[in-house]
Design a protein around this motif. Sequence first.
Motif, PDB file in Angstrom:
ATOM      1  N   SER A  53       0.936  -1.086   0.298  1.00  0.00           N
ATOM      2  CA  SER A  53       0.022   0.072   0.094  1.00  0.00           C
ATOM      3  C   SER A  53       1.042   1.100  -0.085  1.00  0.00           C
ATOM      4  N   GLU A  54       2.053   1.163   0.889  1.00  0.00           N
ATOM      5  CA  GLU A  54       2.794   2.452   0.784  1.00  0.00           C
ATOM      6  C   GLU A  54       3.528   2.643  -0.619  1.00  0.00           C
ATOM      7  N   GLU A  55       3.713   1.446  -1.162  1.00  0.00           N
ATOM      8  CA  GLU A  55       4.692   1.562  -2.458  1.00  0.00           C
ATOM      9  C   GLU A  55       3.477   2.250  -3.408  1.00  0.00           C
ATOM     10  N   LEU A  56       2.384   1.645  -3.485  1.00  0.00           N
ATOM     11  CA  LEU A  56       1.290   2.050  -4.240  1.00  0.00           C
ATOM     12  C   LEU A  56       0.757   3.698  -4.133  1.00  0.00           C
ATOM     13  N   LEU A  57       0.877   3.918  -2.706  1.00  0.00           N
ATOM     14  CA  LEU A  57       0.599   5.700  -2.618  1.00  0.00           C
ATOM     15  C   LEU A  57       1.501   6.367  -2.938  1.00  0.00           C
ATOM     16  N   ILE A  58       2.757   5.959  -2.865  1.00  0.00           N
ATOM     17  CA  ILE A  58       4.136   6.831  -3.462  1.00  0.00           C
ATOM     18  C   ILE A  58       4.016   6.710  -5.181  1.00  0.00           C
ATOM     19  N   ALA A  59       3.674   5.522  -5.481  1.00  0.00           N
ATOM     20  CA  ALA A  59       3.704   5.442  -7.026  1.00  0.00           C
ATOM     21  C   ALA A  59       2.589   6.387  -7.790  1.00  0.00           C
ATOM     22  N   SER A  60       1.277   6.350  -6.899  1.00  0.00           N
ATOM     23  CA  SER A  60       0.156   7.217  -7.179  1.00  0.00           C
ATOM     24  C   SER A  60       0.588   8.525  -7.104  1.00  0.00           C
ATOM     25  N   CYS A  61       1.199   8.911  -6.066  1.00  0.00           N
ATOM     26  CA  CYS A  61       1.693  10.452  -5.909  1.00  0.00           C
ATOM     27  C   CYS A  61       2.566  10.909  -7.168  1.00  0.00           C
TER      28      CYS A  61
END
Length: 117
Positions: free
Chosen positions: A26-34
Amino acid sequence: MSTTWVHDGNFAGRFSGPVSIADETSEELLIASCLAAAAGGDISAYFDLGVAYSTGSHGVECDLIEAHKWFNLAAVAGHGEAQLCRADISDEMTAREIAEAQRRAREWLSASARRAA
């Protein structure tokens, strides 16, 4: 003196629920999304990335150079809080680190302009 930014962890509502610290995906997805939103010129994403790098949260290491870069991009685009954050972390950085952050911000803008063309 060390600065700690308080952020609600929501990152402008990009995810509907809270992100668990233990959930690296989820953290990686959050940064990727940003990062994807930032590539599209999303000023809030610039700010959110600055917060993540200045606090070492959401799966990224604390990196004031990278934080300054993102706060600078947001500040130049008119984000008032980013201006304050950039100024605050600048107090903890050397002139060389600030110059590197500014170089990275220019590089990001140049690459973004090339992608848009």
